[in-house]
Design an enzyme around this catalytic site. Structure first.
Site, PDB file in Angstrom:
ATOM      1  N   GLY A  94      -2.301   1.418   9.198  1.00  0.00           N
ATOM      2  CA  GLY A  94      -2.879   1.943   7.842  1.00  0.00           C
ATOM      3  C   GLY A  94      -4.299   1.816   7.829  1.00  0.00           C
ATOM      4  O   GLY A  94      -4.885   2.884   7.344  1.00  0.00           O
ATOM      5  N   GLY A 122      -5.551   0.925  17.469  1.00  0.00           N
ATOM      6  CA  GLY A 122      -4.430   0.783  16.723  1.00  0.00           C
ATOM      7  C   GLY A 122      -4.225   2.145  15.938  1.00  0.00           C
ATOM      8  O   GLY A 122      -4.796   2.988  15.973  1.00  0.00           O
ATOM      9  N   ALA A 123      -3.036   2.292  15.510  1.00  0.00           N
ATOM     10  CA  ALA A 123      -2.582   3.469  14.771  1.00  0.00           C
ATOM     11  C   ALA A 123      -2.021   3.202  13.306  1.00  0.00           C
ATOM     12  O   ALA A 123      -0.792   3.848  12.891  1.00  0.00           O
ATOM     13  CB  ALA A 123      -1.727   4.374  15.581  1.00  0.00           C
ATOM     14  N   ASP A 167     -10.406   1.763   2.098  1.00  0.00           N
ATOM     15  CA  ASP A 167     -10.644   0.913   3.169  1.00  0.00           C
ATOM     16  C   ASP A 167     -11.617   1.623   3.944  1.00  0.00           C
ATOM     17  O   ASP A 167     -12.416   1.087   4.550  1.00  0.00           O
ATOM     18  CB  ASP A 167      -9.097   0.653   3.643  1.00  0.00           C
ATOM     19  N   TYR A 206     -11.284 -10.412   9.327  1.00  0.00           N
ATOM     20  CA  TYR A 206     -12.447 -10.975   9.099  1.00  0.00           C
ATOM     21  C   TYR A 206     -12.260 -12.657   8.787  1.00  0.00           C
ATOM     22  O   TYR A 206     -10.931 -13.128   8.893  1.00  0.00           O
ATOM     23  CB  TYR A 206     -13.201 -10.654   7.705  1.00  0.00           C
ATOM     24  N   LYS A 227       0.967  -1.202  -0.018  1.00  0.00           N
ATOM     25  CA  LYS A 227      -0.018   0.027  -0.076  1.00  0.00           C
ATOM     26  C   LYS A 227       0.757   1.199   0.100  1.00  0.00           C
ATOM     27  O   LYS A 227       0.393   2.393  -0.394  1.00  0.00           O
ATOM     28  CB  LYS A 227      -0.943  -0.031   1.028  1.00  0.00           C
TER      29      LYS A 227
HETATM   30  P1  NDP Z   1      -0.953  -2.291  10.357  1.00  0.00           P
HETATM   31  O1  NDP Z   1       0.086  -3.189  10.598  1.00  0.00           O
HETATM   32  O2  NDP Z   1      -0.782  -1.060   9.313  1.00  0.00           O
HETATM   33  O3  NDP Z   1      -1.325  -1.910  11.607  1.00  0.00           O
HETATM   34  C1  NDP Z   1      -1.600  -2.690  12.799  1.00  0.00           C
HETATM   35  C2  NDP Z   1      -1.523  -1.841  13.941  1.00  0.00           C
HETATM   36  O4  NDP Z   1      -1.751  -2.854  15.095  1.00  0.00           O
HETATM   37  C3  NDP Z   1      -0.363  -1.629  14.435  1.00  0.00           C
HETATM   38  O5  NDP Z   1      -0.052   0.013  14.025  1.00  0.00           O
HETATM   39  C4  NDP Z   1      -0.118  -1.643  15.963  1.00  0.00           C
HETATM   40  O6  NDP Z   1      -0.614  -0.596  16.753  1.00  0.00           O
HETATM   41  C5  NDP Z   1      -1.340  -2.566  16.310  1.00  0.00           C
HETATM   42  N1  NDP Z   1      -0.963  -3.855  16.807  1.00  0.00           N
HETATM   43  C6  NDP Z   1      -0.281  -5.106  16.138  1.00  0.00           C
HETATM   44  N2  NDP Z   1      -0.344  -6.045  17.051  1.00  0.00           N
HETATM   45  C7  NDP Z   1      -0.927  -5.673  18.169  1.00  0.00           C
HETATM   46  C8  NDP Z   1      -1.291  -6.300  19.516  1.00  0.00           C
HETATM   47  N3  NDP Z   1      -0.786  -7.554  19.765  1.00  0.00           N
HETATM   48  N4  NDP Z   1      -1.819  -5.517  20.354  1.00  0.00           N
HETATM   49  C9  NDP Z   1      -2.233  -4.394  20.001  1.00  0.00           C
HETATM   50  N5  NDP Z   1      -1.958  -3.640  19.098  1.00  0.00           N
HETATM   51  C10 NDP Z   1      -1.351  -4.285  18.040  1.00  0.00           C
HETATM   52  O7  NDP Z   1      -2.258  -2.990   9.655  1.00  0.00           O
HETATM   53  P2  NDP Z   1      -3.521  -2.674   9.089  1.00  0.00           P
HETATM   54  O8  NDP Z   1      -3.741  -1.224   9.494  1.00  0.00           O
HETATM   55  O9  NDP Z   1      -3.352  -2.522   7.530  1.00  0.00           O
HETATM   56  O10 NDP Z   1      -4.563  -3.761   9.555  1.00  0.00           O
HETATM   57  C11 NDP Z   1      -5.076  -3.756  10.732  1.00  0.00           C
HETATM   58  C12 NDP Z   1      -6.123  -4.956  10.948  1.00  0.00           C
HETATM   59  O11 NDP Z   1      -7.313  -4.487   9.972  1.00  0.00           O
HETATM   60  C13 NDP Z   1      -5.569  -6.174  10.532  1.00  0.00           C
HETATM   61  O12 NDP Z   1      -6.507  -7.266  11.131  1.00  0.00           O
HETATM   62  C14 NDP Z   1      -6.125  -6.223   9.030  1.00  0.00           C
HETATM   63  O13 NDP Z   1      -6.477  -7.657   8.618  1.00  0.00           O
HETATM   64  C15 NDP Z   1      -7.629  -5.601   9.052  1.00  0.00           C
HETATM   65  N6  NDP Z   1      -7.917  -5.020   7.685  1.00  0.00           N
HETATM   66  C16 NDP Z   1      -9.236  -5.209   7.294  1.00  0.00           C
HETATM   67  C17 NDP Z   1      -9.528  -4.990   6.306  1.00  0.00           C
HETATM   68  C18 NDP Z   1     -10.831  -5.329   5.637  1.00  0.00           C
HETATM   69  O14 NDP Z   1     -11.057  -5.174   4.422  1.00  0.00           O
HETATM   70  N7  NDP Z   1     -11.701  -6.002   6.431  1.00  0.00           N
HETATM   71  C19 NDP Z   1      -8.588  -4.057   5.183  1.00  0.00           C
HETATM   72  C20 NDP Z   1      -7.404  -3.609   6.012  1.00  0.00           C
HETATM   73  C21 NDP Z   1      -7.129  -3.983   7.085  1.00  0.00           C
HETATM   74  P3  NDP Z   1       0.183   0.162  17.586  1.00  0.00           P
HETATM   75  O15 NDP Z   1       1.750  -0.265  17.633  1.00  0.00           O
HETATM   76  O16 NDP Z   1       0.001   1.330  17.261  1.00  0.00           O
HETATM   77  O17 NDP Z   1      -0.648  -0.001  18.937  1.00  0.00           O
END
Ligand code: NDP
Length: 275
Positions: A131, A128-129, A103, A219, A67
């Site tokens: 994408g 979360g923060a 998205d 999902y 992305k």
């Molecule tokens: P990223 O990797 O960009 O971000 C994921 C965030 O998750 C990180 O910023 C981190 O946040 C946090 N994180 C990771 N592991 C943990 C943990 N164990 N506990 C708490 N926080 C955690 O991923 P995306 O944003 O792209 O995707 C996030 C979710 O959304 C995924 O499950 C993905 O499958 C889903 N998704 C679904 C879509 C759909 O169409 N249904 C489309 C896109 C994504 P931080 O470090 O800031 O706390």
């Protein structure tokens, strides 16, 4: 007639449901297209996209881990993609690579229209923060919630993200510990990747308002630890991200083809029961 060519590009890509979704949309709307999965090597995004375009490709969906590569590749970024800093759909026309990010609007459509939960005047918490949260910020702020709070394990990251969107509302970025000082929320959306690993993000039951909607963007995982916690905490409705997946695809399809496919039957078909 040669079908117009589309694809989803990622690595890995075999698991993607996008070919199934777009082929179903094409059939339902009588559009003649081909839509295939495209595996690109990490570091090889631009070469693969150039090849696809040279072969007549007209549009791409972009999934992990590309992305940001797509953001760099685009010659014209539409607002949602520019603000998200990430691209999930591209259209190739007049020598340009036009890029958008559906998205967030897909998530919003699923919540507001499919699940019947308008966000106007509501308290919204995004966990979360990464994408997905970046993509959701602009559409969510435009839905006029009473509060939009982003919680991250890294409070500074959440604060910086909220500040980037300050021109569109008053989002608040905080660490999980600071959630203790916040009133409960009408929507709690888990946009962390914790559910992909069967883990629970560090959110407390106190953040869920009675009867609230708890939404896990992951999902096909059934009742995740996050959704189970939400039920125990008194959420009135739980949902996973299958509707978001189909709705963002519908946005891309409409952008490419000028016709909006119906989504409800496909969401039902792809839904894994939440138990
Ligand atoms: P990223 O990797 O960009 O971000 C994921 C965030 O998750 C990180 O910023 C981190 O946040 C946090 N994180 C990771 N592991 C943990 C943990 N164990 N506990 C708490 N926080 C955690 O991923 P995306 O944003 O792209 O995707 C996030 C979710 O959304 C995924 O499950 C993905 O499958 C889903 N998704 C679904 C879509 C759909 O169409 N249904 C489309 C896109 C994504 P931080 O470090 O800031 O706390």
């Amino acid at each position: 007639m040669t079908p117009d060519r589309y694809a989803v590009i990622g690595n890995p890509i075999a698991q993607s449901k996008s070919p199934l979704i777009h082929q179903a949309f094409a059939q339902a709307t009588c559009q003649v297209i081909s839509y295939v999965p495209l595996l690109a090597p990490v570091g090889g995004f631009a070469v693969e996209v150039d090849r696809f375009r040279a072969a007549g490709g007209q549009g791409l969906n972009v999934t992990a881990p590309f992305k940001l590569d797509a953001f760099a590749y685009a010659t014209r970024l539409l607002d949602r993609a520019r603000l998200a800093g990430a691209v999930n759909a591209m259209k190739f026309e007049d020598g340009e690579a036009v890029a958008d990010n559906f998205d967030g609007i897909g998530l919003l459509t699923d919540i507001q229209r499919n699940l019947g939960r308008p966000l106007a005047g509501k308290r919204v918490l995004l966990l979360g923060a990464g994408g997905a949260v970046r993509g959701a910020m602009l559409p969510f702020l435009q839905a006029d919630p009473a509060a939009l709070v982003v919680a991250s394990r890294d409070a500074g990251k959440a604060q910086a993200l909220a500040a980037e969107f300050g021109a569109y509302g008053a989002p608040l970025g905080i660490g999980y510990a600071d959630l203790a000082g916040q009133a409960p929320f009408d929507l709690v959306a888990n946009a962390t990747s914790a559910s992909l690993f069967g883990e629970l993000p560090p959110v407390s039951p106190a953040s869920f308002a009675p009867g609230c909607l708890a939404y896990d963007l992951a999902y096909g995982k059934g009742l995740t630890p996050f959704l189970r916690l939400a039920q125990q905490a008194g959420a009135g409705q739980v949902a996973d991200g299958v509707g978001m997946l189909v709705e963002q695809a519908a946005e891309a399809f409409a952008w490419w083809r000028g016709v909006r496919p119906a989504t409800a039957a496909l969401i039902a078909r792809l839904t894994v029961p939440l138990r």
